[in-house]
Write an enzyme that holds these catalytic residues in place. Structure first.
Site, PDB file in Angstrom:
ATOM      1  N   GLU A   1       0.848  -1.193   0.000  1.00 13.59           N
ATOM      2  CA  GLU A   1       0.000   0.000   0.000  1.00 13.59           C
ATOM      3  C   GLU A   1       0.886   1.247   0.000  1.00 13.59           C
ATOM      4  O   GLU A   1       2.005   1.229   0.516  1.00 13.59           O
ATOM      5  CB  GLU A   1      -0.880  -0.019   1.262  1.00 13.59           C
TER       6      GLU A   1
ATOM      7  N   GLU B   1     -12.704  -2.554   2.141  1.00  5.82           N
ATOM      8  CA  GLU B   1     -13.376  -2.349   3.435  1.00  5.82           C
ATOM      9  C   GLU B   1     -14.444  -1.261   3.313  1.00  5.82           C
ATOM     10  O   GLU B   1     -14.380  -0.225   3.985  1.00  5.82           O
ATOM     11  CB  GLU B   1     -12.360  -2.031   4.537  1.00  5.82           C
TER      12      GLU B   1
ATOM     13  N   GLU C   1      -6.360  -9.194   2.940  1.00  9.34           N
ATOM     14  CA  GLU C   1      -5.334  -8.731   3.883  1.00  9.34           C
ATOM     15  C   GLU C   1      -5.336  -9.649   5.096  1.00  9.34           C
ATOM     16  O   GLU C   1      -6.396  -9.975   5.623  1.00  9.34           O
ATOM     17  CB  GLU C   1      -5.623  -7.290   4.336  1.00  9.34           C
TER      18      GLU C   1
HETATM   19  O1  AHR Z   1      -3.045  -2.798   5.968  1.00 12.29           O
HETATM   20  C1  AHR Z   1      -3.411  -1.643   6.634  1.00 12.29           C
HETATM   21  C2  AHR Z   1      -4.888  -1.323   6.499  1.00 12.29           C
HETATM   22  O2  AHR Z   1      -5.658  -2.292   7.114  1.00 12.29           O
HETATM   23  C3  AHR Z   1      -5.449  -1.285   5.097  1.00 12.29           C
HETATM   24  O3  AHR Z   1      -5.203  -0.077   4.477  1.00 12.29           O
HETATM   25  C4  AHR Z   1      -6.908  -1.479   5.327  1.00 12.29           C
HETATM   26  O4  AHR Z   1      -7.549  -2.111   4.239  1.00 12.29           O
HETATM   27  C5  AHR Z   1      -6.967  -2.329   6.584  1.00 12.29           C
HETATM   28  O5  AHR Z   1      -7.846  -1.828   7.508  1.00 12.29           O
END
Ligand code: AHR
Length: 512
Positions: A51, A199, A320
């Site tokens: 990210e 999310e 994730e």
């Molecule tokens: O990985 C960190 C964050 O965790 C991501 O940006 C989000 O999708 C999740 O809440």
């Protein structure tokens, strides 16, 4: 006598009275059924998430072509080399929460004239957008990985997403495809996985499931990735069966996959997650208890998906996963920097086993995150780089990518409320049989004896990852404190595999 020792003794008695010979006296017994092959373990279960966050990309992957740090067109050579060791199957970008504030136009064109934007989710860091669309796809090509692009639903529009996908994938002479060519890329790229939102119940727009399902349908109606892509509908963080059910009811025919996220917090408390190092055994145990909580969540999603898609055509994806601790003291707010110890390697191995067990519908996953963020493979500081224990777990389990899963039944003594030893087995694409074993007990080794069914092998070799302390980790000054070593503790005699697992260890064996 400590609690684990008591439990172990009790379990041994149980196993012996159940028929195991006294000569074996194994802590753990089991059967591996090579004659009953299960589903293929999708290589993409070993995917990575990167990210735009802290130094996850800037500094961690991208240093720019003019940097003193050795690089290939701006990408760190040391990081590229390490990632190739992992055979990274797929890379996800640009987020995460960041995906829902990302404007793709800020990341194309001459780097010196790209806008500076604020990363409102992650410490309001100034993003100079040097790493954008071209850099992501070029990086994936250098790594040899498939691509997982996440489009913006929270603050974006279907038009922006449609145009971004056309810019990336179109082989035509459209104005957008020509703009890509002017920016240096003639051939279109392939988007392998296309995530719609991230999310959406939280940082992705605080949506309700019905609203997201309608948005998802709308986006999918306009986005046409040339060359196709696996279209992914977003689930919430952790599990919300109502969300899953609603999304399935309203939008299943428009998706190829559904994504859930799950993070392991030792305490389960977002305000006080627990430290990455310097923890005690109760937090060690709690970390694994919380890691295993992902399995009933997966099964819950799968049960709902089975109702709507009994043939199992739609995939479940863990977009994730990984450990999330209190940040490294003194690190910038919102950069999610944390150290990575032998505990993390065991968490990874436990998750791999869970993923393999659920491989029928679970077909991709992304650990958060690849470099410098959360449960990272690699940590960097300026020109320095170190491989973490999690890196080593991923490297050791590489033969499981694309392997055919095999049932491995284990009877193990308890560690706390968990089984001390967990395991997984598969036939690799090279025809060899692989067994992965994890001993969660941080104090005592374990004797494992596994009967092999349908196995023709005469030798066993392997590697072990273990450490003296429960928070042992690698630093730039001591990069090899936790590293795999050849494993001498396995034997293969008369169709029985035996292994002496050290305390707090991960072992991967190859039967030849
Ligand atoms: O990985 C960190 C964050 O965790 C991501 O940006 C989000 O999708 C999740 O809440």
């Amino acid at each position: 006598m400590s609690m684990p020792t008591l439990l172990r003794s009790a379990a041994c008695v149980l196993l012996l009275s159940a028929g195991a010979s006294a000569a074996m006296a194994a802590d753990v017994t089991g059967t591996l059924h090579a004659d009953r092959p299960g589903p293929v373990i999708a290589p993409e279960l070993y995917g990575q998430f990167m990210e735009q966050l802290g130094t996850g990309i800037d500094g961690g992957i991208w240093v720019g072509p003019d940097s003193d740090i050795p690089n290939t067109r701006g990408y760190r050579n040391d990081v590229l080399e390490a990632l190739k060791e992992l055979k990274v199957p797929v890379l996800r970008w640009p987020g995460g929460c960041y995906a829902d504030i990302y404007d793709w136009r800020t990341g194309i064109g001459p780097r010196e004239s790209r806008p500076v934007t604020l990363n409102r989710w992650w410490g309001n860091k100034e993003e100079h957008n040097a790493f954008g669309t071209h850099e992501f796809f070029e990086f994936a090509e250098l790594v040899g990985a498939k691509t997982f692009l996440n489009v913006n639903v929270g603050t974006g529009t279907p038009r922006e997403a449609m145009q971004w996908v056309e810019y990336i994938t179109s082989p035509t002479n459209s104005t957008l495809a020509q703009e890509r060519r002017r920016n240096g890329r003639d051939e279109p790229w392939k988007i392998d996985f296309l995530g719609i939102g991230n999310e959406p119940n939280g940082c992705g727009g605080r949506m309700r499931a019905e609203w997201f399902a309608d948005q998802f349908r709308q986006y999918v109606g306009f986005i046409v990735p040339h060359g196709g892509a696996t279209i992914i509908a977003s689930g919430p963080d952790a599990t919300d069966p109502e969300w899953t059910r609603t999304t399935m009811e309203l939008a299943i025919e428009h998706m190829d996959a559904f994504s859930m996220h799950y993070y392991t917090l030792p305490t389960g408390d977002w305000e006080n997650k627990g430290p990455a190092t310097g923890f005690d055994e109760s937090q060690w145990l709690a970390t694994f208890e919380r890691t295993y909580m992902i399995e009933p969540m997966i099964q819950e999603q799968v049960a709902i998906m089975d109702e709507f898609d009994p043939e199992g055509e739609k995939a479940l994806i863990i977009g994730e996963w990984g450990t999330w601790y209190d940040p490294t003291p003194g690190s910038p707010g919102g950069w999610l920097q944390q150290q990575n110890s032998i505990r993390d390697a065991l968490v990874a191995a436990v998750n791999f086993g869970i993923f393999h067990r659920n491989a029928r519908r679970l077909r991709a996953a992304g650990i958060a995150q690849m470099v410098n963020v959360l449960q990272a493979m690699l940590l960097t500081d300026g020109p320095k780089m170190v491989r973490t224990p999690t890196f080593h777990a991923f490297r050791m389990y590489r033969p499981f990518q694309g392997a055919t899963s095999l049932p491995l039944e284990l009877e193990s003594p308890a560690y706390g409320g968990l089984r001390a030893v967990d395991g997984t087995a598969a036939r690799g694409t090279d025809g060899k049989l692989y067994v992965g074993l994890v001993n969660l007990d941080p104090r005592e080794g374990k004797e494992v004896t596994i009967s092999l069914r349908g196995v023709e092998a005469s030798g066993v070799v392997g590697e072990v990852l273990t450490a003296d302390a429960i928070d042992a980790h690698n630093t730039f000054d001591a990069p090899d404190t936790v590293r795999p070593r050849p494993f001498e503790g396995a034997r293969l005699v008369d169709g029985t595999l035996s292994a002496t697992l050290p305390a707090k260890s991960v072992v991967v064996l190859a039967l030849e």
